[in-house]
Design a protein around this motif. Structure first.
Motif, PDB file in Angstrom:
ATOM      1  N   THR A  82     116.502 -72.439 -64.032  1.00  0.00           N
ATOM      2  CA  THR A  82     117.451 -72.273 -65.125  1.00  0.00           C
ATOM      3  C   THR A  82     117.767 -73.602 -65.795  1.00  0.00           C
ATOM      4  O   THR A  82     117.800 -73.702 -67.026  1.00  0.00           O
ATOM      5  CB  THR A  82     118.747 -71.616 -64.617  1.00  0.00           C
ATOM      6  N   THR A 172     120.882 -65.635 -78.732  1.00  0.00           N
ATOM      7  CA  THR A 172     121.117 -64.951 -77.456  1.00  0.00           C
ATOM      8  C   THR A 172     120.784 -65.848 -76.274  1.00  0.00           C
ATOM      9  O   THR A 172     121.540 -65.939 -75.298  1.00  0.00           O
ATOM     10  CB  THR A 172     120.298 -63.656 -77.383  1.00  0.00           C
ATOM     11  N   ALA A 176     123.305 -67.364 -73.418  1.00  0.00           N
ATOM     12  CA  ALA A 176     123.071 -67.096 -71.997  1.00  0.00           C
ATOM     13  C   ALA A 176     123.116 -68.384 -71.189  1.00  0.00           C
ATOM     14  O   ALA A 176     123.699 -68.426 -70.097  1.00  0.00           O
ATOM     15  CB  ALA A 176     121.733 -66.395 -71.813  1.00  0.00           C
ATOM     16  N   HIS A 177     122.531 -69.445 -71.710  1.00  0.00           N
ATOM     17  CA  HIS A 177     122.521 -70.713 -70.979  1.00  0.00           C
ATOM     18  C   HIS A 177     123.867 -71.425 -71.042  1.00  0.00           C
ATOM     19  O   HIS A 177     124.129 -72.302 -70.214  1.00  0.00           O
ATOM     20  CB  HIS A 177     121.394 -71.604 -71.483  1.00  0.00           C
ATOM     21  N   LEU A 179     126.460 -70.037 -70.171  1.00  0.00           N
ATOM     22  CA  LEU A 179     127.228 -69.477 -69.060  1.00  0.00           C
ATOM     23  C   LEU A 179     127.331 -70.455 -67.891  1.00  0.00           C
ATOM     24  O   LEU A 179     128.129 -70.255 -66.979  1.00  0.00           O
ATOM     25  CB  LEU A 179     126.565 -68.181 -68.563  1.00  0.00           C
ATOM     26  N   ASP A 186     115.414 -65.620 -67.113  1.00  0.00           N
ATOM     27  CA  ASP A 186     116.356 -65.718 -68.227  1.00  0.00           C
ATOM     28  C   ASP A 186     116.872 -64.361 -68.664  1.00  0.00           C
ATOM     29  O   ASP A 186     117.998 -64.265 -69.179  1.00  0.00           O
ATOM     30  CB  ASP A 186     115.685 -66.459 -69.384  1.00  0.00           C
ATOM     31  N   LEU A 189     120.100 -63.801 -66.960  1.00  0.00           N
ATOM     32  CA  LEU A 189     121.241 -64.444 -67.611  1.00  0.00           C
ATOM     33  C   LEU A 189     121.715 -63.624 -68.798  1.00  0.00           C
ATOM     34  O   LEU A 189     122.919 -63.439 -69.008  1.00  0.00           O
ATOM     35  CB  LEU A 189     120.855 -65.847 -68.081  1.00  0.00           C
ATOM     36  N   VAL A 190     120.772 -63.120 -69.583  1.00  0.00           N
ATOM     37  CA  VAL A 190     121.117 -62.334 -70.772  1.00  0.00           C
ATOM     38  C   VAL A 190     121.825 -61.046 -70.377  1.00  0.00           C
ATOM     39  O   VAL A 190     122.776 -60.606 -71.050  1.00  0.00           O
ATOM     40  CB  VAL A 190     119.849 -62.048 -71.599  1.00  0.00           C
ATOM     41  N   GLU A 191     121.396 -60.443 -69.284  1.00  0.00           N
ATOM     42  CA  GLU A 191     122.048 -59.218 -68.817  1.00  0.00           C
ATOM     43  C   GLU A 191     123.529 -59.447 -68.553  1.00  0.00           C
ATOM     44  O   GLU A 191     124.360 -58.557 -68.777  1.00  0.00           O
ATOM     45  CB  GLU A 191     121.366 -58.712 -67.543  1.00  0.00           C
ATOM     46  N   ARG A 192     123.888 -60.639 -68.082  1.00  0.00           N
ATOM     47  CA  ARG A 192     125.289 -60.947 -67.789  1.00  0.00           C
ATOM     48  C   ARG A 192     126.133 -61.029 -69.058  1.00  0.00           C
ATOM     49  O   ARG A 192     127.362 -60.959 -69.001  1.00  0.00           O
ATOM     50  CB  ARG A 192     125.377 -62.246 -66.994  1.00  0.00           C
ATOM     51  N   LEU A 193     125.463 -61.191 -70.202  1.00  0.00           N
ATOM     52  CA  LEU A 193     126.172 -61.165 -71.486  1.00  0.00           C
ATOM     53  C   LEU A 193     126.419 -59.734 -71.955  1.00  0.00           C
ATOM     54  O   LEU A 193     127.130 -59.522 -72.937  1.00  0.00           O
ATOM     55  CB  LEU A 193     125.360 -61.894 -72.555  1.00  0.00           C
TER      56      LEU A 193
END
Length: 248
Positions: A82, A172, A176-177, A179, A186, A189-193
Motif C-alpha cells: 500500500t 477514487t 482510498a490512499h 485513509l 487497492d 481500500l476502495v471498498e472501505r470508502l
C-alpha cells in the motif's frame, strides 16, 4: 483521457527462494518486471508507467528498464504494498496532473494479456470508479477455525479470484490512499470508502508468480506463446501480432 500504470515491485519474494527481489526473478531470460511493464505498454492504452522498487535498487531498476527499451519512471517503494502504491501514485500525478485512469499492476502478474488490460481501462473510462479482473473459483473452499476444523463450506459460485491490473478513476484511488490504512490490494481500500468495485473477465495467464512451481508454469506460458507466434507467422500476415495481443 490519460492512463497511468503503477507497478509495486519492492517485494522480497521470499517464497520464491531467490537471491533477488521477486520482480527481478527471470523467466526465459528476462525479469518479471520487464515482462510486466512491456505488457502494459504493448496494450496501447497506457501513457506512463511508474515502478516502485526497493530503495537500494532504484537506479539499477531504472537502468534495467532503459536497457530493455521501456520508458518508465522508478521511485523508492515503501514498507508495504500500500505504501509503495501511494508513493508511485504521488509521483505519477506530479508528472501527469491530468491523469484520469490509474492502473495498479503486480509485477508478479507479468503475463497478463493486453486484452485484459484494455478491458479494465475501457470499464473505467465507461464510468466505473473501480474495476478488477476476476476468474471463477474452480476449487471447493473450506472455512476453518483456529484448530483447523472445518466450520463452513462457502458457496464458490459467488467467489472470484482477483487479478491485476486493477483500475480506478484518479479521484477514487487518491481518496482510498488518504485513509492511511493498509490492504492486500487497492480494491480493498476502495471498498472501505463504500465505492462499488466492478469486475471484468480475467485470464489464466494473469496468474500471480509466487512459488518455484509458478515459475515453471510461467516458463511454459512464455514458451508456448513463442511457439504459437512462430507457427502462426507462417499461416497468415498479422497472425503473430494478434496471438501476442490475445495472450494465446
Amino acid at each position: 483521457m490519460s492512463v497511468v500504470a503503477l507497478v509495486p515491485a519492492a517485494g522480497r519474494g521470499e517464497r520464491l527462494g531467490a537471491a533477488v527481489p521477486k520482480a527481478l526473478v527471470e523467466v526465459r531470460g528476462e525479469p518479471l518486471l520487464i515482462h510486466a511493464v512491456r505488457g502494459l505498454l504493448d496494450a496501447g492504452r497506457v501513457r506512463h508507467v511508474v515502478v516502485a522498487a526497493p530503495a537500494n535498487l532504484v537506479d539499477a531498476t531504472a537502468k534495467l528498464l532503459a536497457d530493455a527499451g521501456l520508458a518508465a519512471d522508478v521511485v523508492a517503494g515503501g514498507a508495504d504494498r500500500t505504501a509503495s502504491v501511494g508513493l508511485a501514485l504521488r509521483h505519477a500525478l506530479g508528472v501527469i496532473p491530468d491523469t484520469s485512469v490509474v492502473l495498479v499492476h503486480d509485477a508478479a502478474r507479468a503475463f497478463t494479456p493486453p486484452s485484459v488490460i484494455r478491458a479494465v481501462v475501457d470499464a473505467v473510462e465507461a464510468g466505473a470508479r473501480a474495476v478488477i479482473p476476476v476468474l471463477p473459483m474452480a476449487d471447493t473452499v473450506k472455512q476453518v477455525d483456529a484448530d483447523g476444523v472445518v466450520v463452513a463450506t462457502p458457496d464458490r459460485s459467488a467467489l472470484r479470484i482477483v487479478q491485476t491490473p486493477q483500475g480506478f478513476d484518479t479521484a477514487t484511488l487518491v481518496a482510498a490512499h488518504a485513509l492511511a490504512d493498509s490492504a492486500t490490494d487497492d480494491a480493498g481500500l476502495v471498498e472501505r470508502l463504500g465505492v462499488p468495485v466492478a469486475t471484468v473477465p480475467g485470464h489464466a495467464y494473469a496468474m500471480k508468480i509466487t512459488t518455484p512451481f509458478d515459475l515453471v508454469v510461467a516458463e511454459a506460458i512464455v514458451l508456448q506463446t513463442e511457439r504459437s507466434l512462430v507457427e502462426q507467422s507462417y499461416d497468415r500476415p498479422g497472425a503473430a501480432r494478434q496471438a501476442a495481443e490475445e495472450g494465446s
